[in-house]
Design an enzyme around this catalytic site. Structure first.
Site, PDB file in Angstrom:
ATOM      1  N   TYR A 185      74.701  37.904  46.813  1.00  0.00           N
ATOM      2  CA  TYR A 185      73.681  37.523  47.794  1.00  0.00           C
ATOM      3  C   TYR A 185      72.424  37.131  47.027  1.00  0.00           C
ATOM      4  O   TYR A 185      72.489  36.566  45.945  1.00  0.00           O
ATOM      5  CB  TYR A 185      73.463  38.672  48.788  1.00  0.00           C
ATOM      6  CG  TYR A 185      72.817  38.214  50.073  1.00  0.00           C
ATOM      7  CD1 TYR A 185      73.369  37.184  50.833  1.00  0.00           C
ATOM      8  CD2 TYR A 185      71.643  38.805  50.535  1.00  0.00           C
ATOM      9  CE1 TYR A 185      72.778  36.753  52.007  1.00  0.00           C
ATOM     10  CE2 TYR A 185      71.046  38.382  51.706  1.00  0.00           C
ATOM     11  CZ  TYR A 185      71.609  37.353  52.439  1.00  0.00           C
ATOM     12  OH  TYR A 185      71.018  36.926  53.590  1.00  0.00           O
ATOM     13  N   LYS A 230      98.570  34.622  65.157  1.00  0.00           N
ATOM     14  CA  LYS A 230      98.762  33.357  64.440  1.00  0.00           C
ATOM     15  C   LYS A 230      98.124  33.442  63.061  1.00  0.00           C
ATOM     16  O   LYS A 230      98.684  32.957  62.066  1.00  0.00           O
ATOM     17  CB  LYS A 230      98.122  32.223  65.244  1.00  0.00           C
ATOM     18  CG  LYS A 230      98.518  30.834  64.762  1.00  0.00           C
ATOM     19  CD  LYS A 230      99.875  30.444  65.308  1.00  0.00           C
ATOM     20  CE  LYS A 230     100.149  28.975  65.073  1.00  0.00           C
ATOM     21  NZ  LYS A 230     101.259  28.483  65.875  1.00  0.00           N
TER      22      LYS A 230
END
Length: 758
Positions: free
Chosen positions: A40, A95
């Site tokens: 970060y 999925k």
């Protein structure tokens, strides 16, 4: 399994141990302050600025290139209809799971709560920069056509509505092969398509693209044949309207060569099948109930080639053969779309793979000995490990040749190696193991069924059709626990100490006494032993009253092994039994031996352990590539410990010179192919994928497999006993339900193998 039990099982699966089916995991180190400052601020600003200058660098510095969005508005969820975006989320997560396990593609599922086509498209376009590809899912027709068309036109990443194209690609491959098998020409066959939704339209278009003729194709909807003289036809239906003088599905079927069902169950009758042409090809793909049941169809027409959408019938048209691998190929060349050329390439790759020699692991998965291209094998099995190395390269090449690949592949051999390494075959192995058990269920004794975990495992074995449990233990406790967990099955429950078992106990005792009377066993002593469930259970297997046995949950391993050796006995030529654990690693299944029996084996015993492990590996469909582990590399140490392993290796080489086994060798050299080739180019293991590790002693093997389980959360199957005459397997004290089920599957498969050689 009752409907209520199926429902509760499905809800438990989705709720525990944590809700849902997918999660995000870090791919970079994050242990130190420096790591976090790179992940970060301030370090993250550097790639941000690079991407600002060159957007293509997003593929270099972010996960975009391997990230697909599964997006739906929930308007056509499975067979449930328009249940809304949020209610469809479990399907979208499912999925995502399939994308990951079959092609190592990461997924975010996105549920868009709108029926408005423009708003849906706008939402997808606005979030598209995050993703390398878009998989549209469960969107009702005709809106699905417009949504996909516009997104493909307006985005420069792969977009595919799998409900349309997945079924089309798989069924087209199957039709191509079926037509070839019966000696017909695709350009001449007459095709009837039942259904006019998104999948039916896409299937019909693709059949034409691979050679079928429009004038030979008839499409039917719920009202009958779609004809040109009908009013108010949608654009898609008008595309396939006919001017032939036929009005019903029954009329359309007369003298047709191919029936493709994408409609509803039990629509086709045997009488309709009888009117079809010679060697009819019937794809009844409605789920869960096909347009005509498989058994009825093959009984009606002996010359039929039949496919369904069900896994319990041959020739399953399963979309998982398509979408993971199509997106894999598209992502890997950074294709700007998924075009017809890529879909057709997938069709041909699947069709061609079905004609190749079927790998042994596929035969094993279905309990067959010689599956091959033919009427019952016109498309590959989802268990075929080669799908990942065959379909994506074909799709990638088509993208390159059609000019939409932005990152062309130059080294195809290296690319195939990369694909093979993406998954390993661990999860596939578990699916294969269970599928094989289902193919020929055997009776299996659960010797401690009055323990809840054991009974739950028996319930799974029964409900999944893996085997036929025989439950040993306190009958009252077992029945009470069965009621508690809603285990409603008419199974044999046996309490060895019950009066009703006295006659059988005495029969078993007499047999055992006659065998052991010269070894200090009295008849009374034998009778007392038969009260113990492990002795009783072992005798049931010995006497053919059960095919296999699982025990050990409530007793120490040595205490459980003893009666098995005494009663079951060792296979011919086996001096000492041993145990192996199958570790389900990211690189695929890895066999660890000996993990439970021999504390400090001699060189000769170590060689036998190696040979028994290789036979076990072959039983599960693996070509053994074994490393004999040590702290020494090829004579680098002259200690007696290292020499023991070196001698064991020489013994194996002398007995079986073609077996790929090497040692003595350190673990890192065995598992690191680059390191091995650099330092020891002479090794038999060079160019091989290691799948078996033989440890120098029980201490190292047992510690190693348990460390892997706890530190790396690696699933372990075992210990699997090697060298006993019968399929008897011993679980660890306090094993989990899943571990018991896994060992039960091993025992059932072992029993199947034993039955073959009787």
């Amino acid at each position: 399994m009752s409907d209520s039990k199926k429902k509760s099982e499905a809800l438990r699966y989705h709720q525990y141990p944590s809700p849902g089916k997918i999660k995000v995991v870090p791919t970079k180190k994050y242990a130190t302050q420096k790591d976090l400052s790179l992940a970060y601020t301030p370090g993250v600003a550097v790639p941000c600025l690079e991407i600002e200058k060159n957007p293509e660098d997003a593929y270099k510095y972010t996960s975009k290139g391997n990230l697909v969005a599964v997006i739906s508005n929930g308007t056509a969820v499975l067979g449930l209809g328009d249940i809304g975006a949020l209610a469809g989320k479990p399907v979208m997560e499912g999925k995502g799971l399939l994308f990951k396990i079959f092609a190592d593609i990461d997924v975010f599922d996105i549920e868009v709560d709108t029926h408005d086509v423009d708003k849906f498209i706008e939402t997808v376009k606005n979030i598209a920069p995050t993703f390398g590809g878009i998989n549209l899912e469960d969107i009702k027709a005709p809106e699905a056509f417009e949504i996909e068309r516009r997104l493909k036109e307006e985005l420069n990443i792969p977009v595919m509505h799998d409900d349309q194209h997945g079924t089309a690609i798989i069924s087209a491959a199957a039709i191509k092969n079926a037509v070839e098998l019966v000696g017909k020409e695709l350009s001449k066959v007459k095709i009837v398509v039942s259904g006019a939704g998104a999948a039916a339209i896409s299937c019909s278009r693709l059949y034409l693209a691979i050679g079928a003729k429009r004038e030979n194709l008839v499409m039917c909807d719920s009202k009958g044949v779609i004809r040109k003289d009908l009013d108010n036809l949608s654009i898609q239906k008008a595309e396939f309207a006919t001017d032939r003088d036929i009005h019903t599905l029954e009329e359309a079927m007369v003298k047709s060569d191919i029936f493709v069902g994408l409609s509803k169950g039990n629509l086709v009758t045997p009488e309709m099948l009888m009117t079809m042409a010679k060697d009819p090809i019937v794809f009844a793909m409605a789920n869960p109930t096909p347009e005509i049941e498989y058994e009825l169809a093959v009984k009606t027409r002996k010359d039929i080639i039949m496919a369904t959408g069900r896994s319990d019938n041959p020739n399953q048209v399963n979309n998982v053969l398509g979408f993971p691998y199509i997106f894999r190929g598209a992502l890997d060349v950074r294709a700007s779309g998924i075009n017809e050329e890529m879909k057709i390439a997938a069709v041909h790759a699947l069709a061609n793979l079905a004609k190749e020699i079927v790998p042994e692991h596929v035969n094993i998965a279905y309990g067959k000995s010689n599956m091959q291209f033919g009427r019952e094998y016109i498309i590959p099995s989802p268990f075929d490990h080669r799908l990942i190395t065959e379909v994506p390269p074909a799709v990638a090449k088509a993208a390159m040749e059609s000019g939409i690949a932005q990152n062309p592949i130059t080294d195809w051999d290296a690319y195939k190696d990369q694909l093979a390494e993406r998954l390993g075959s661990g999860n596939k192995f578990m699916r294969m193991l269970m599928s094989r058990a289902k193919s020929d269920p055997k009776t299996i004794i659960f010797a401690e069924a009055d323990h809840l975990s054991v009974l739950k495992a028996a319930q799974i074995v029964y409900d999944e059709g893996l085997g036929i449990p025989i439950l040993l233990g306190d009958k009252g406790i077992i029945q009470e626990l069965m009621e508690e967990i809603n285990f409603d099955a008419n199974l044999s429950i046996i309490d060895p100490i019950a009066n009703e078992e006295k006659e059988r106990r005495h029969k078993f005792a007499k047999i055992y006494w006659e065998k052991m009377q010269r070894n200090g066993i009295t008849l009374l002593g034998a009778q007392k032993l038969m009260i113990q469930r492990n002795y009783f259970a072992a005798m049931m297997v010995n006497e053919g009253e059960a095919d296999s046995l699982v025990t050990g949950f409530s007793r120490s391993y040595p205490a459980t092994v003893k009666p098995m050796i005494e009663l079951i006995g060792k296979e011919k030529g086996v001096e000492k039994i041993a145990a192996t654990n199958i570790m389900i690693t990211k690189k695929g299944p890895m066999f660890f031996s000996d993990t439970a029996i021999n504390i400090n084996p001699t060189s000769e015993e170590l060689a036998d352990i190696c040979l028994m492990t290789s036979e076990s590996m072959k039983m599960f469909g693996f070509d053994p590539n074994l490393a004999m582990l040590s702290f020494s590399n090829f004579g680098s140490s002259t200690s007696k410990e290292a020499k023991k392993v070196a001698k064991a290796t020489k013994i194996v080489h002398s007995k079986f010179p073609n077996l790929v086994v090497e040692g003595e060798i350190q673990a890192d050299f065995a598992l690191n192919s680059k390191l091995l080739n650099e330092k020891f180019p002479f090794s038999k293991l060079n160019g091989k994928k290691i799948n078996g590790l033989i440890f120098p002693g029980l201490e190292s093997a047992n510690i190693a497999y348990k460390l892997m389980k706890e530190f790396n959360n690696v699933e372990s199957i075992g210990p699997i006993i090697m060298g006993l005459k019968k399929p008897v397997h011993i679980i660890q004290l306090g094993a989990s339900v899943d571990e018991i089920v896994n060992i039960a599957c091993v025992a059932i498969v072992h029993a199947q193998e034993k039955a073959k050689i009787k």
